[in-house]
Structures are given as C-alpha cells and as structure tokens.
Design a protein around this motif. Structure first.
Motif, PDB file in Angstrom:
ATOM      1  N   LEU A   1       0.467  -1.361  -0.235  1.00 43.89           N
ATOM      2  CA  LEU A   1      -0.281  -0.299   0.061  1.00 43.89           C
ATOM      3  C   LEU A   1       0.653   1.536   0.229  1.00 43.89           C
ATOM      4  O   LEU A   1      -0.117   2.102  -0.364  1.00 43.89           O
ATOM      5  CB  LEU A   1      -1.068   0.020   1.022  1.00 43.89           C
ATOM      6  N   GLY A   2       2.112   1.081   0.762  1.00 38.42           N
ATOM      7  CA  GLY A   2       2.834   2.294   0.739  1.00 38.42           C
ATOM      8  C   GLY A   2       3.088   2.952  -1.094  1.00 38.42           C
ATOM      9  O   GLY A   2       2.762   4.023  -0.854  1.00 38.42           O
ATOM     10  N   PRO A   3       3.407   2.114  -1.647  1.00 38.95           N
ATOM     11  CA  PRO A   3       4.161   2.954  -3.312  1.00 38.95           C
ATOM     12  C   PRO A   3       2.528   3.428  -3.767  1.00 38.95           C
ATOM     13  O   PRO A   3       2.059   3.710  -4.705  1.00 38.95           O
ATOM     14  CB  PRO A   3       4.724   1.564  -4.312  1.00 38.95           C
ATOM     15  N   LEU A   4       1.233   2.052  -4.024  1.00 45.34           N
ATOM     16  CA  LEU A   4       0.006   2.528  -3.864  1.00 45.34           C
ATOM     17  C   LEU A   4      -0.702   3.813  -3.964  1.00 45.34           C
ATOM     18  O   LEU A   4      -0.704   4.950  -4.475  1.00 45.34           O
ATOM     19  CB  LEU A   4      -0.491   1.106  -3.621  1.00 45.34           C
ATOM     20  N   PHE A   5       0.339   4.149  -3.117  1.00 43.12           N
ATOM     21  CA  PHE A   5      -0.913   5.407  -1.919  1.00 43.12           C
ATOM     22  C   PHE A   5      -0.042   6.724  -2.627  1.00 43.12           C
ATOM     23  O   PHE A   5      -0.346   7.679  -2.750  1.00 43.12           O
ATOM     24  CB  PHE A   5      -1.580   5.795  -0.797  1.00 43.12           C
ATOM     25  N   GLY A   6       1.614   6.593  -2.762  1.00 40.91           N
ATOM     26  CA  GLY A   6       2.608   7.074  -2.670  1.00 40.91           C
ATOM     27  C   GLY A   6       2.883   7.716  -4.236  1.00 40.91           C
ATOM     28  O   GLY A   6       1.723   8.320  -4.690  1.00 40.91           O
ATOM     29  N   LEU A   7       3.710   7.266  -4.607  1.00 41.54           N
ATOM     30  CA  LEU A   7       4.948   7.514  -5.677  1.00 41.54           C
ATOM     31  C   LEU A   7       3.970   7.036  -6.704  1.00 41.54           C
ATOM     32  O   LEU A   7       3.977   7.426  -8.018  1.00 41.54           O
ATOM     33  CB  LEU A   7       6.198   7.941  -5.523  1.00 41.54           C
TER      34      LEU A   7
ATOM     35  N   ASP B   1       1.920  -0.693   6.949  1.00 45.33           N
ATOM     36  CA  ASP B   1       2.130  -0.979   5.524  1.00 45.33           C
ATOM     37  C   ASP B   1       1.504   0.267   4.980  1.00 45.33           C
ATOM     38  O   ASP B   1       1.064   0.596   3.721  1.00 45.33           O
ATOM     39  CB  ASP B   1       1.607  -1.681   4.967  1.00 45.33           C
ATOM     40  N   ILE B   2       2.066   1.731   5.032  1.00 43.91           N
ATOM     41  CA  ILE B   2       1.797   2.995   4.167  1.00 43.91           C
ATOM     42  C   ILE B   2       3.042   4.350   4.364  1.00 43.91           C
ATOM     43  O   ILE B   2       3.979   3.968   5.230  1.00 43.91           O
ATOM     44  CB  ILE B   2       0.185   3.631   5.394  1.00 43.91           C
ATOM     45  N   CYS B   3       3.133   4.739   3.259  1.00 43.91           N
ATOM     46  CA  CYS B   3       4.437   6.036   3.805  1.00 43.91           C
ATOM     47  C   CYS B   3       3.983   6.705   4.777  1.00 43.91           C
ATOM     48  O   CYS B   3       3.085   7.853   4.175  1.00 43.91           O
ATOM     49  CB  CYS B   3       4.640   6.152   2.440  1.00 43.91           C
TER      50      CYS B   3
ATOM     51  N   MET C   1      11.443   4.118   5.917  1.00 50.80           N
ATOM     52  CA  MET C   1       9.868   4.329   5.600  1.00 50.80           C
ATOM     53  C   MET C   1      10.622   5.421   5.350  1.00 50.80           C
ATOM     54  O   MET C   1      10.217   7.027   5.265  1.00 50.80           O
ATOM     55  CB  MET C   1       9.902   5.405   7.050  1.00 50.80           C
ATOM     56  N   PRO C   2       9.269   5.595   3.691  1.00 53.74           N
ATOM     57  CA  PRO C   2       9.524   6.874   2.700  1.00 53.74           C
ATOM     58  C   PRO C   2       8.213   7.713   3.426  1.00 53.74           C
ATOM     59  O   PRO C   2       7.404   7.930   3.943  1.00 53.74           O
ATOM     60  CB  PRO C   2       9.280   6.021   1.104  1.00 53.74           C
ATOM     61  N   GLY C   3       8.237   9.166   2.642  1.00 50.57           N
ATOM     62  CA  GLY C   3       7.488   9.695   2.476  1.00 50.57           C
ATOM     63  C   GLY C   3       6.498   9.939   1.601  1.00 50.57           C
ATOM     64  O   GLY C   3       6.667   9.181   0.584  1.00 50.57           O
ATOM     65  N   LEU C   4       5.121  10.098   1.660  1.00 46.83           N
ATOM     66  CA  LEU C   4       4.891  10.459   0.426  1.00 46.83           C
ATOM     67  C   LEU C   4       4.936  11.377   0.105  1.00 46.83           C
ATOM     68  O   LEU C   4       5.776  12.481   0.178  1.00 46.83           O
ATOM     69  CB  LEU C   4       2.797  11.259   1.017  1.00 46.83           C
ATOM     70  N   PRO C   5       4.902  11.851  -1.908  1.00 46.01           N
ATOM     71  CA  PRO C   5       5.181  13.145  -2.477  1.00 46.01           C
ATOM     72  C   PRO C   5       4.107  13.919  -2.197  1.00 46.01           C
ATOM     73  O   PRO C   5       2.982  13.741  -1.737  1.00 46.01           O
ATOM     74  CB  PRO C   5       5.428  12.221  -4.278  1.00 46.01           C
TER      75      PRO C   5
END
Length: 543
Positions: free
Chosen positions: A98-104, A168-170, A531-535
């Motif tokens: 879900l991290g990249p799905l909702f992120g970049l 499972d979320i940035c 733990m990346p951040g959202l763009p």
C-alpha cells in the motif's frame, strides 16, 4: 482506482477453480477468497513438489528512470505469450504494498492488455498477507517492550532491542518517535521509529520460509536483542513463536489469481527491491516450477538489486536455479541514461540510445556474472523510432545478448510472441548458474564482491556503526550469512544522481542489520529510507 488501463475489461475473468485446474490443482486444494482469488493449500504444495520442475525465467531490468520501464507488464505478457506458443506457463509476481500504491508509484499489477486480475483487489487488501505481517511484527515489538517492563528475566540490554514496529503506509512522521515503555507520560522517553511492512524482519522471514515447520524455526531464531555479554536473545526465548505463527499461517500460502487472458498467476510477498528481498516468496516460486513447464518470475528493480537478491538469497534458500534472465529496457530509458531531458525523450536520438546503452551493457554483464543466458526485451512505446530499435538490437548482439521487442501493453500475449520464442531458445542453452560469493566469506569480502562486480565500484567503506555491529555478530557466530543490500534503485552506485554506467566511486556501508529469521544480513548503502514519505501529489489523490 485505475492502474492497468481499460483494455483489460474486454476479457471476462474465469472462476479461480478453473485457473487452478489448468495447473493440475483440484477445487479441494485451493481456498477461495471469492470467485477470482484463492490460496493454494499447504498439502497441495507438498504434492506438487513431487513433480519434476519446469524452466524458470527471471525478469530484471536496466536502472529505473522516472518514467518506468514496464518490467511487471513485460513479465505478465511473456507468460501469456508462452501460452500462445502452446507452453503451460505461470507468472510469479510480487505482492503490491500500500505504500507505493498511495504514494508515488501507483499499482503493481501490470498495464494495458498485460495485467493480473482482479487488479483492484490485488493492489488493495488482497487476501490480507501484509496485514498479517504488520500485526505479527508489531506484536513481537510489543512483547519485547513488555518483557523489559515486566522484569527482563532474559537480561536483554535495552539498547540492543531490535524488534521494530511497522506500517504498510508511507508516513515520514513515524520515522523517528519516542515511546514510554512503562506507559507513563512522565517517564523518560525512548527513541524508536516505524518502518514499512515490506522492510520488516517478519516479512523477510515469511518470504524465505518453505513450510509451516520451517516458518516456525525461522520465527524462533529472530534475534530481538543481546545480553550485556553479547549473547543473542531470540523470539523463541521470548516464547513468541506460537503467537507469531498463528498470525502468519494463512499468509504463508501463495495466492492464486489470473492474467487478463486467463494465464495462472501466483502473487505472493516481496515488494520493495531496494529495501528488502525484492522477490516473490520462495514457496511460490517453487510451486510454480513444479506446476508449469515455464515459470516467469520478477525480481525487483535492476540486476544489481533484485536479480542479485534472487540469485544469492532466493535461489540459495530454495535450492533451485534460473534457466535464463530477461532484461527489460526501453528506448526512452536509454535516452535518459544518455543525458536526454525528460521532456525530449520522444524525439529521435540514436546518439543518446548509443550512449545510454552503457547502462544496459552493465546489466548484461551482471546477468552473465551469474552464468545465465540473457535476453533483452525492448518494451515498445508508440514513439519509438525503428532506427533506434535496429541500433539497440545491433548493440545487444555485439555484446552477446539475444534481443526481441515486446508489444504486450497494446497487444497482450500476442505482442510478446517474438520475446517468448527468444526466451524458449535461451532456456535450451546449458545454464552455468552460480552464486556470486561464498556465504562463509567475511562480510566485508562479500559486500566488496557485490559492489565491484555488479556496481562497478572501486571499493567499499564500512562506517563505525556497521563495524561495531559486525564485530559483535562475529563474536556471536552470526556473521556467516548471505547479504541483502538496501540502496538507491536509481543508480548502479549508492548515489541516485549518478546515471548511466558510473565509475570511480566507493560504496559506503552506513549500517548493518541482522535478520536471523530470514537468514541474512541487511547492508544499508548511502541514504536509503526504510520509511519513505508521500510525494507532494500522492497517488492516493487520483484514486
């Protein structure tokens, strides 16, 4: 939510029991999650593993660019094309996070007419595997904290406690937090932090496990801390194994779905090739090999990351070897590595293709470093010029690699027949597969072998935090393990700004992490975030 294009809607999904039957699995051997998703039962896997294995093809790529190279799409299209040739094929891909799905990045189920379905379900909650992992990892962290609070009879040095919490979320705000282990706001805080579920130890442990008994053993040996004298304390010592196994017993089973053309697909674990294993589970890959004539699996990012981990971690743990590797490349990506700006990549530029080929050339060399036959797949885009394609094919031939175009986004399996024919021919060659390093070699020697051979580095430097941990693990006999390198995916080096084929650089090991349950040591190179951040404009806004 849209991640795959509208063309796939022209294909009606088949009942998942029909897809299972194509692999020789009965309705009783799959556990259905609705009409189009299922898990393969563990007894069915045990039965399947008695069959002789088929051919195994691993998909990798050149160094990623901001536009994406379509590695998942090509892998799905290749499996469908093999079925067009009359081969029984299955595709094994990594489970989306879900991290990249909702992120970049967005979804991870392919695109156009080369997708795995039902895409929306797979990209979101699917069958709950990553949720189960999140719960298990956080339970382990809570049990460690509680043990320290309740008297610490195992004599864990609190400074060495290493069961991290995950999500499972940035969420960059959770990278560095302070906790109060005694539950009182007035007490002294303790520094802590979250990481992505895909980067946590329970995820890595599950990815390499091959049975419930193997998973139990691996969970029990997770090191949660050390005593003041340097003795490791494990999850088994903490009596946490049973609870963790209860949470993960269903997540161990591979997920069965289908492509938009009805080709069976096993989708199980392994997201984030720059942080974690970057490959789908050992158990899913083994299952595919013993159910199909051809199994197409995908390694995360490029050859120096996902492919290296597939060969040195997944194959080593699973006891199998690939028969060929496919490197996915695009004309526009080669131009980007050749110095062309993003807004000019659709313009014809044979010179830039030639200059950017140095990056692809290195990845061809990397595949050959493992003794594997190599095929380059040119993922076609509508703006590609025929002269550029001809040039690329000539360059690949000069460097001993087969090359074929793939037009699977627009045409599905039919658009991948030329690639499938080249891959079948490559798998007929004798594979001379070998691991890159001896697992019993000293850790600095292993990382230097990877860095010099696959990155083109001049050498390796270990910073003091890494040196201190290594000395402790050597004393405890925990250093004779394979490596899982965490570094930027945007460059062959540990500096994301160095494009093409960089040279004259030294790799810096900033930190190390022991994952005894998975059975490897993580090496953190350069500035890599767990733990990346959202763009600025998250993909979540487009769903």
């Amino acid at each position: 939510m849209s991640s795959s294009g509208g063309e796939k809607r022209s294909q009606k999904l088949r009942p998942i029991t029909d897809i299972a039957a194509r692999l020789g699995l009965s309705a009783e051997e799959v556990e259905c999650y609705g009409p189009f998703k299922a898990k393969v039962s563990l007894p069915a896997i045990e039965r399947a593993l008695r069959h002789p294995p088929g051919k195994l093809i691993v998909i990798t790529a050149i160094t990623p660019t901001p536009l994406g190279e379509g590695k998942t799409t090509v892998g799905i299209g290749l499996a469908m094309a093999l079925n067009h040739l009359g081969k029984r094929a299955v595709v094994c891909v990594r489970e989306p996070s879900l991290g990249p799905l909702f992120g970049l990045k967005g979804g991870a189920t392919g695109g156009g007419r080369a997708t795995i379905e039902p895409a929306e379900d797979i990209n979101l909650h699917f069958t709950g595997d990553l949720h189960a992992i999140t719960s298990a990892q956080n339970l382990l962290a809570a049990l460690v904290d509680n043990h320290l609070f309740q008297g610490n009879t195992l004599n864990i040095d609190p400074a060495t406690a290493q069961a991290r919490r995950c999500l499972d979320i940035c969420d960059r705000s959770l990278r560095y937090i302070e906790t109060h282990p005694d539950g009182k706001r007035s007490s002294s805080p303790v520094a802590a932090g979250f990481e992505l579920t895909a980067a946590c130890e329970v995820h890595a442990t599950l990815t390499l496990a091959q049975s419930l008994s193997d998973l139990r053993r691996r969970l029990a040996r997770i090191v949660v801390g050390f005593t003041p004298s340097g003795t490791p304390v494990t999850a088994g010592d903490l009596k946490a194994t049973g609870a963790l196994l209860a949470l993960l017993r269903d997540a161990l089973k591979p997920n069965l779905v289908q492509t938009c053309e009805g080709t069976p697909a096993l989708v199980h674990l392994g997201p984030f090739g720059n942080l974690s294993c970057g490959n789908n589970s050992v158990i899913a890959t083994k299952l595919g090999r013993h159910l199909a004539d051809y199994t197409v699996t995908e390694a995360g990012f490029a050859s120096e990351l996902g492919l290296e981990k597939f060969c040195d971690l997944i194959c080593r743990a699973g006891g199998f070897a690939p028969d060929a590797a496919v490197i996915v490349a695009t004309i526009r990506a080669l131009k980007y590595h050749g110095g062309v700006a993003l807004d000019r990549l659709t313009e014809k530029n044979c010179r830039a293709v030639g200059e950017g080929f140095t990056n692809l050339q290195k990845h061809i060399e990397n595949v050959k470093a493992f003794g594997l036959p190599c095929v380059v797949a040119i993922n076609r885009f509508k703006d590609d010029d025929e002269d550029e394609i001809v040039l690329l094919k000539e360059l690949c031939a000069e460097h001993g690699a087969k090359c074929a175009t793939a037009d699977v986004w627009a045409r599905g399996g039919e658009g991948g027949i030329a690639l499938a024919e080249a891959v079948v021919e490559a798998t007929q060659q004798k594979s001379r597969f070998h691991f890159l390093y001896d697992v019993d070699a000293p850790l600095p020697q292993k990382i230097e072998k990877i860095a010099r051979t696959l990155y083109g580095a001049d050498g390796v430097q270990l910073l003091p935090p890494a040196q201190e941990k290594l000395a402790k693990w050597e004393a405890a006999g925990l250093d004779k393990l394979p490596l899982c390198v965490a570094k930027t995916h945007l460059s062959l080096s540990d500096n994301p700004k160095l494009l093409g084929r960089p040279s004259g650089f030294t790799v810096t090991v900033k930190d190390l992490r022991l994952m005894a349950g998975a059975g490897f040591i993580v090496c953190y190179l350069g500035d890599v975030l767990v733990m990346p951040g959202l763009p600025k404009v998250p993909a979540a806004e487009r769903i």
